[in-house]
Design a protein around this motif. Structure first.
Motif, mmCIF file in Angstrom:
data_model
loop_
_atom_site.group_PDB
_atom_site.id
_atom_site.type_symbol
_atom_site.label_atom_id
_atom_site.label_comp_id
_atom_site.label_asym_id
_atom_site.label_seq_id
_atom_site.Cartn_x
_atom_site.Cartn_y
_atom_site.Cartn_z
ATOM 1 N N ALA A 1 3.031 10.281 -7.233
ATOM 2 C CA ALA A 1 3.914 10.632 -8.349
ATOM 3 C C ALA A 1 3.101 10.922 -9.605
ATOM 4 O O ALA A 1 3.350 11.903 -10.306
ATOM 5 C CB ALA A 1 4.909 9.505 -8.610
ATOM 6 N N ARG A 2 2.100 10.082 -9.906
ATOM 7 C CA ARG A 2 1.276 10.285 -11.088
ATOM 8 C C ARG A 2 0.506 11.594 -10.993
ATOM 9 O O ARG A 2 0.429 12.362 -11.956
ATOM 10 C CB ARG A 2 0.300 9.122 -11.275
ATOM 11 C CG ARG A 2 -0.547 9.236 -12.532
ATOM 12 C CD ARG A 2 -1.535 8.087 -12.660
ATOM 13 N NE ARG A 2 -2.264 7.757 -11.464
ATOM 14 C CZ ARG A 2 -3.314 8.450 -10.997
ATOM 15 N NH1 ARG A 2 -3.734 9.523 -11.627
ATOM 16 N NH2 ARG A 2 -3.932 8.066 -9.898
ATOM 17 N N GLU B 1 0.831 -1.209 0.000
ATOM 18 C CA GLU B 1 0.000 0.000 0.000
ATOM 19 C C GLU B 1 0.865 1.259 0.000
ATOM 20 O O GLU B 1 0.528 2.246 -0.651
ATOM 21 C CB GLU B 1 -0.947 0.002 1.198
ATOM 22 C CG GLU B 1 -2.108 -0.954 1.035
ATOM 23 C CD GLU B 1 -3.000 -1.014 2.266
ATOM 24 O OE1 GLU B 1 -2.509 -0.736 3.398
ATOM 25 O OE2 GLU B 1 -4.186 -1.332 2.105
ATOM 26 N N ALA B 2 1.983 1.243 0.711
ATOM 27 C CA ALA B 2 2.880 2.396 0.740
ATOM 28 C C ALA B 2 3.488 2.637 -0.638
ATOM 29 O O ALA B 2 3.565 3.776 -1.112
ATOM 30 C CB ALA B 2 3.980 2.190 1.783
ATOM 31 N N VAL B 3 3.894 1.558 -1.305
ATOM 32 C CA VAL B 3 4.446 1.678 -2.661
ATOM 33 C C VAL B 3 3.380 2.217 -3.602
ATOM 34 O O VAL B 3 3.626 3.129 -4.393
ATOM 35 C CB VAL B 3 4.988 0.318 -3.158
ATOM 36 C CG1 VAL B 3 5.322 0.362 -4.636
ATOM 37 C CG2 VAL B 3 6.203 -0.094 -2.341
ATOM 38 N N TRP B 4 2.194 1.652 -3.524
ATOM 39 C CA TRP B 4 1.075 2.087 -4.367
ATOM 40 C C TRP B 4 0.779 3.574 -4.146
ATOM 41 O O TRP B 4 0.590 4.326 -5.099
ATOM 42 C CB TRP B 4 -0.147 1.227 -4.060
ATOM 43 C CG TRP B 4 -1.420 1.727 -4.675
ATOM 44 C CD1 TRP B 4 -1.694 1.858 -5.994
ATOM 45 C CD2 TRP B 4 -2.582 2.157 -3.978
ATOM 46 N NE1 TRP B 4 -2.969 2.333 -6.168
ATOM 47 C CE2 TRP B 4 -3.532 2.528 -4.943
ATOM 48 C CE3 TRP B 4 -2.909 2.254 -2.634
ATOM 49 C CZ2 TRP B 4 -4.795 2.998 -4.603
ATOM 50 C CZ3 TRP B 4 -4.163 2.723 -2.293
ATOM 51 C CH2 TRP B 4 -5.085 3.090 -3.272
ATOM 52 N N GLU B 5 0.754 3.991 -2.890
ATOM 53 C CA GLU B 5 0.471 5.392 -2.561
ATOM 54 C C GLU B 5 1.534 6.318 -3.160
ATOM 55 O O GLU B 5 1.217 7.392 -3.679
ATOM 56 C CB GLU B 5 0.415 5.567 -1.043
ATOM 57 C CG GLU B 5 -0.052 6.939 -0.618
ATOM 58 C CD GLU B 5 -0.245 7.031 0.888
ATOM 59 O OE1 GLU B 5 0.156 8.070 1.450
ATOM 60 O OE2 GLU B 5 -0.777 6.077 1.487
#
Length: 103
Positions: free
Chosen positions: A39-40, A30-34
């Motif tokens: 960034a996007r 979830e941290a990576v996804w966030e």
């Protein structure tokens, strides 16, 4: 011979440990996804902002209509090709490549 309750407790501990490992992996994912979402969104905001380009004189190719050219800023994207565009519309790094490749 182990008791039924002992076996159940042992399996319960194993299942709890597996759940804890999976929850830790989920928190990490979830941290990576966030970070990717942020960034996007940031890139989208940056690309949506008007560029601080300065107008330069129109480029005229013999027998063609004048083309208004904006000076590129470092890190800008390559514009769509259009008849009469000059290298000045490219980012500085691309301009240096064009200088090397130009006859």
């Amino acid at each position: 011979m182990p008791s039924v309750m002992g076996l159940l407790e042992e399996r319960e501990r194993a299942a709890r440990q597996r759940v804890e490992v999976l929850q830790a992996e989920l928190r990490e994912a979830e941290a990576v996804w966030e970070r990717f979402v942020i960034a996007r969104e940031t890139v989208g905001e940056v690309l949506a902002e008007p560029r601080g380009c300065e107008d330069v004189a129109p480029v005229v190719v013999a027998g063609e209509r004048p083309v208004q050219v904006r000076q590129a800023v470092p890190g800008s994207v390559v514009p769509h090709w259009e008849e009469g565009l000059a290298p000045v519309v490219l980012a500085p790094d691309y301009q240096r490549i064009m200088d090397v490749l130009a006859p």
